[in-house]
Design an enzyme around this catalytic site. Structure first.
Site, PDB file in Angstrom:
ATOM      1  N   GLU A  48       0.836  -1.210   0.000  1.00 27.40           N
ATOM      2  CA  GLU A  48       0.000   0.000   0.000  1.00 27.40           C
ATOM      3  C   GLU A  48       0.859   1.244   0.000  1.00 27.40           C
ATOM      4  O   GLU A  48       1.980   1.215   0.509  1.00 27.40           O
ATOM      5  CB  GLU A  48      -0.836   0.044   1.291  1.00 27.40           C
TER       6      GLU A  48
ATOM      7  N   LYS B 183       2.363   4.381   1.473  1.00 31.79           N
ATOM      8  CA  LYS B 183       2.557   4.814   2.854  1.00 31.79           C
ATOM      9  C   LYS B 183       2.441   6.332   2.842  1.00 31.79           C
ATOM     10  O   LYS B 183       3.352   7.041   2.433  1.00 31.79           O
ATOM     11  CB  LYS B 183       3.920   4.387   3.366  1.00 31.79           C
TER      12      LYS B 183
ATOM     13  N   ARG C  15      -2.513   8.617  16.691  1.00 29.71           N
ATOM     14  CA  ARG C  15      -1.625   7.486  16.938  1.00 29.71           C
ATOM     15  C   ARG C  15      -1.368   7.295  18.428  1.00 29.71           C
ATOM     16  O   ARG C  15      -1.197   6.199  18.904  1.00 29.71           O
ATOM     17  CB  ARG C  15      -0.303   7.750  16.223  1.00 29.71           C
TER      18      ARG C  15
ATOM     19  N   GLU D 266      -5.140   7.118   7.165  1.00 31.57           N
ATOM     20  CA  GLU D 266      -4.208   8.234   7.282  1.00 31.57           C
ATOM     21  C   GLU D 266      -4.906   9.492   6.757  1.00 31.57           C
ATOM     22  O   GLU D 266      -5.498   9.470   5.671  1.00 31.57           O
ATOM     23  CB  GLU D 266      -2.958   7.903   6.455  1.00 31.57           C
TER      24      GLU D 266
ATOM     25  N   PHE E 227      -7.144   2.133   5.624  1.00 33.06           N
ATOM     26  CA  PHE E 227      -6.416   0.894   5.341  1.00 33.06           C
ATOM     27  C   PHE E 227      -6.791  -0.279   6.234  1.00 33.06           C
ATOM     28  O   PHE E 227      -6.254  -1.367   6.077  1.00 33.06           O
ATOM     29  CB  PHE E 227      -4.901   1.117   5.331  1.00 33.06           C
TER      30      PHE E 227
ATOM     31  N   ARG F 253       4.504  -4.036  17.497  1.00 28.19           N
ATOM     32  CA  ARG F 253       5.303  -3.807  16.311  1.00 28.19           C
ATOM     33  C   ARG F 253       5.818  -5.161  15.859  1.00 28.19           C
ATOM     34  O   ARG F 253       6.589  -5.800  16.549  1.00 28.19           O
ATOM     35  CB  ARG F 253       6.470  -2.870  16.627  1.00 28.19           C
TER      36      ARG F 253
ATOM     37  N   LYS G 234       7.446  -1.524   6.810  1.00 27.14           N
ATOM     38  CA  LYS G 234       7.513  -0.244   6.088  1.00 27.14           C
ATOM     39  C   LYS G 234       8.788  -0.192   5.266  1.00 27.14           C
ATOM     40  O   LYS G 234       9.852  -0.614   5.711  1.00 27.14           O
ATOM     41  CB  LYS G 234       7.392   0.941   7.046  1.00 27.14           C
TER      42      LYS G 234
HETATM   43  P1  ATP Z   1       5.600   4.010  13.751  1.00 22.21           P
HETATM   44  O1  ATP Z   1       4.182   4.463  13.662  1.00 22.21           O
HETATM   45  O2  ATP Z   1       5.866   2.722  13.022  1.00 22.21           O
HETATM   46  O3  ATP Z   1       6.189   4.051  15.127  1.00 22.21           O
HETATM   47  P2  ATP Z   1       6.380   6.521  12.710  1.00 22.21           P
HETATM   48  O4  ATP Z   1       5.281   7.194  13.420  1.00 22.21           O
HETATM   49  O5  ATP Z   1       7.764   7.061  12.808  1.00 22.21           O
HETATM   50  O6  ATP Z   1       6.490   4.981  12.973  1.00 22.21           O
HETATM   51  P3  ATP Z   1       6.528   5.722  10.096  1.00 22.21           P
HETATM   52  O7  ATP Z   1       7.743   4.956  10.420  1.00 22.21           O
HETATM   53  O8  ATP Z   1       6.741   6.745   9.057  1.00 22.21           O
HETATM   54  O9  ATP Z   1       5.898   6.475  11.251  1.00 22.21           O
HETATM   55  O10 ATP Z   1       5.371   4.657   9.655  1.00 22.21           O
HETATM   56  C1  ATP Z   1       4.238   4.228  10.295  1.00 22.21           C
HETATM   57  C2  ATP Z   1       3.029   5.133  10.066  1.00 22.21           C
HETATM   58  O11 ATP Z   1       2.713   5.224   8.689  1.00 22.21           O
HETATM   59  C3  ATP Z   1       1.734   4.619  10.636  1.00 22.21           C
HETATM   60  O12 ATP Z   1       1.640   4.839  12.016  1.00 22.21           O
HETATM   61  C4  ATP Z   1       0.684   5.381   9.840  1.00 22.21           C
HETATM   62  O13 ATP Z   1       0.413   6.615  10.462  1.00 22.21           O
HETATM   63  C5  ATP Z   1       1.378   5.687   8.534  1.00 22.21           C
HETATM   64  N1  ATP Z   1       0.764   5.053   7.355  1.00 22.21           N
HETATM   65  C6  ATP Z   1       0.640   5.656   6.152  1.00 22.21           C
HETATM   66  N2  ATP Z   1       0.090   4.855   5.258  1.00 22.21           N
HETATM   67  C7  ATP Z   1      -0.177   3.688   5.862  1.00 22.21           C
HETATM   68  C8  ATP Z   1      -0.757   2.461   5.441  1.00 22.21           C
HETATM   69  N3  ATP Z   1      -1.162   2.268   4.199  1.00 22.21           N
HETATM   70  N4  ATP Z   1      -0.856   1.482   6.363  1.00 22.21           N
HETATM   71  C9  ATP Z   1      -0.445   1.665   7.636  1.00 22.21           C
HETATM   72  N5  ATP Z   1       0.108   2.800   8.081  1.00 22.21           N
HETATM   73  C10 ATP Z   1       0.246   3.811   7.212  1.00 22.21           C
END
Ligand code: ATP
Length: 604
Positions: free
Chosen positions: A262, A264, A284, A314, A354, A431, A437
């Site tokens: 998907e 991101k 979050r 998102e 999603f 996690r 990702k």
């Molecule tokens: P994390 O949430 O994994 O601790 P982070 O806040 O630093 O990490 P990223 O590492 O950039 O963020 O990636 C995770 C975040 O990506 C998710 O918490 C969500 O907000 C976002 N996201 C965007 N698109 C999607 C998707 N298709 N499926 C799941 N999450 C998504």
């Protein structure tokens, strides 16, 4: 059903002196065993340093340092300046009130028996909790005086240790003291036969985000009832999180072949709850952000075709003229308190859904992803602004890479690759490798940024004289529930970032290392682990002075970052959401692999 507050105050007092997790669990277990089951929720909240879970959006205590000093001065019948003097002598308000109460107590003991018995109105958990609630609920005109009166009344009746506990609670200093993981260990040991109960408690907590309530169900109804806990509309679920990798082949090997890939999106994660016409949106970190997104609220009410549902997606800012997606920072304009109706127009958003976690009485978190997506497709009446995340289903690294490049060219940050097999459930609060990702390389530096927690600060020199010049940063180790240092970061800050630091850090400065921090480097001041920052660097290295994953990769060395640079604050992350020590170990190993592959001589 009640119990003396003394038992909690003494436990906390003893907890301050120890840092070994097993000892902490033993002390808490001992406390829970003495607690009547009916009031276990209150005891858990008091230990967490809250009156209720944050997501309920209830008022905060609302008592600052000045009001606390006033309340202490009334309770101990001494002038405010004497309270301030004692604070200077002993370092903080908690210790100051303890000392003042001890002095008052010893004076009283020598007076008359009458005076002595007058002092013995024992505080209990319930009456203390209720008074603290009353202080928080007292709002509006004249509330300041009433809050001070209620608090001083409480402190007057408190013993020295109880007063210290109450003051630290009101200051919010209790909040980072004992981690949820430690509390869950102790609940499992008290009520549920230890190891087997622990994952059940954690699952219930992940679904309900309310440790007090989980403890209450466990204590009053038992483990079997806790197993039956389901999501509930209006109550946020802790989000499922992704691991990271940067090699498509490796990613697909992890997900077991087939996967959904998907976009991101670079926006704000939103958990949208709907019941009839009512909509809640949680961030979050489980804050209720409905107020910031009245447009999303309306879209959800209209376009989710279900009586009751919890969906996840998102929220992304976009340019209405070009339709281009904009970066996450644009959404900051939605954080304003006033004129949100103007912000809606100036900074419009789109929603890309999603996942589906709950639908009309049925728990979807236990179903595999394809089923969740299928049901999601059925209940969403898609529009351009309220739709489902772009995705493909594939099992080849080539398709994955192609879609990844497409995602980036469309303004996404990369892709999320999600497992599809029958065990690919929604792992709330976890996690894991079911979601991976794969992000754009930020230049050719470290493969990804990391999120680290501030645990100390260094005074600045030269142009930065009188301010802080650098921060000591740490990763989170969830197994030990501690923060382990990774680097000292002094570059990347803009002048205004540095100007704001002293005020921002002031309430969290400590003269001793926080019990949940593992450090060998000594900063000029210690900071409670509260703030999370995004950091990038040239590469990961091993260092003898940092404690992150120390000894795991090399004896006597931990993981560190070479040339670390501050990128931005991450106010949407709690300290426990920071990059973990284990993730840094994995990043280090992958970096090694990459270097070895690149340096390997070509085959003849
Ligand atoms: P994390 O949430 O994994 O601790 P982070 O806040 O630093 O990490 P990223 O590492 O950039 O963020 O990636 C995770 C975040 O990506 C998710 O918490 C969500 O907000 C976002 N996201 C965007 N698109 C999607 C998707 N298709 N499926 C799941 N999450 C998504």
């Amino acid at each position: 059903m009640d119990m003396p507050l003394r038992i909690i105050a003494e436990t906390i007092d003893r907890l301050e002196l120890i840092s070994a997790r097993t000892q902490m669990v033993a002390l808490l277990t001992n406390l829970f065993k003495q607690t009547p089951p009916e009031i276990i929720d209150k005891v858990v909240y008091l230990i967490q340093g809250v009156l209720w879970p944050d997501w309920k959006g209830m008022p905060e205590i609302g008592v600052g340092e000045k009001m606390l000093i006033k309340a202490i001065s009334i309770a101990c019948t001494i002038p405010e300046r004497d309270v301030e003097k004692t604070v200077k002598e002993v370092g903080d308000l908690g210790r100051a009130v303890e000392k003042l109460k001890q002095i008052a107590g010893s004076k009283q003991a020598g007076v008359t028996l009458f005076a002595f018995t007058q002092q013995q109105v024992a505080l209990t958990v319930v009456n203390t909790y209720n008074t603290l609630v009353k202080i928080a609920m007292t709002q509006g005109e004249g509330s300041k005086d009433l809050k001070i009166r209620l608090l001083s009344g409480l402190l007057k009746e408190a013993s020295a240790k109880e007063a210290k506990f109450i003051v630290r609670f009101v200051e919010g200093k209790q909040r980072v003291g004992i981690g949820d993981a430690t509390i869950m260990d102790a609940l499992a040991a008290t009520y549920g036969g230890g190891v087997t109960a622990r994952p059940i408690i954690e699952r219930a907590y992940n679904l309900r985000s309310d440790l007090g309530e989980v403890a209450r169900i466990l204590a009053l109804k038992g483990l079997e009832e806790l197993k039956r806990v389901k999501p509930e509309v209006g109550v946020p679920i802790r989000p499922m999180l992704a691991e990271r990798l940067s090699d498509p082949r490796e990613i697909l090997a992890k997900t077991g072949g087939d996967a959904f890939v998907e976009f991101k999106y670079d926006g704000e994660r939103a958990q949208i709850h709907k019941k009839g016409d009512k909509v809640w949106i949680y961030s979050r970190r489980l804050e209720n952000i409905t107020r910031q997104y009245p447009d999303v609220e309306e879209m959800a009410a209209t376009h989710i075709k279900a009586g009751e549902a919890i969906v996840e997606g998102e929220i992304v800012a976009y340019d209405p003229e070009t339709g281009e997606l904009k970066p996450f920072q644009e959404l900051m304009h939605r954080k304003r308190k006033h004129d949100i109706h103007l912000a809606i127009k100036e900074y419009p958003v789109r929603v890309f859904l999603f996942d589906l976690l709950y639908l009309d009485g049925e728990d979807y978190t236990v179903k595999p992803l394809p089923q969740r997506r299928e049901a999601l497709e059925k209940i969403i009446d898609k529009t351009e602004d309220f739709t489902i995340a772009e995705y493909i289903k594939t099992s080849t690294p080539e398709d994955l890479e192609k879609f990844f490049l497409e995602a980036i060219s469309e303004g996404a940050e990369g892709v999320m690759v999600k497992a599809l097999h029958k065990d690919a459930i929604y792992q709330a609060g976890v996690r894991g490798w079911l979601w991976i990702k794969y992000k754009r390389d930020y230049k050719s530096e470290m493969a990804d940024t990391v999120d680290l927690v501030v645990v100390g600060a260094f005074h600045g020199k030269g142009r930065r004289g009188g301010k802080y010049g650098a921060l000591l940063m740490a990763a989170y180790n969830p197994d030990k529930d501690v923060f382990e240092t990774v680097c000292k970061v002094g570059s990347g800050f803009k002048d205004e970032d540095l100007d704001k630091l002293p005020d921002m850090l002031k309430p969290y400065v400590r003269d001793r290392k926080h019990p949940r921090v593992l450090a060998e480097m000594e900063p000029d001041v210690w900071i409670e682990p509260v703030f999370v920052a995004e950091i990038i660097g040239a590469e990961l290295t091993l260092s003898p002075i940092h404690t992150c994953a120390k000894g795991l990769l090399k004896p006597d060395a931990g993981i560190s970052i070479r040339f670390p640079r501050f990128i931005r604050w991450r106010p949407d992350k709690r300290p426990e959401d920071a990059t973990t020590s284990q993730e840094l170990v994995e990043m280090y190993n992958r970096q090694l692999k990459k270097i070895t592959v690149e340096q390997a001589p070509e085959a003849p």
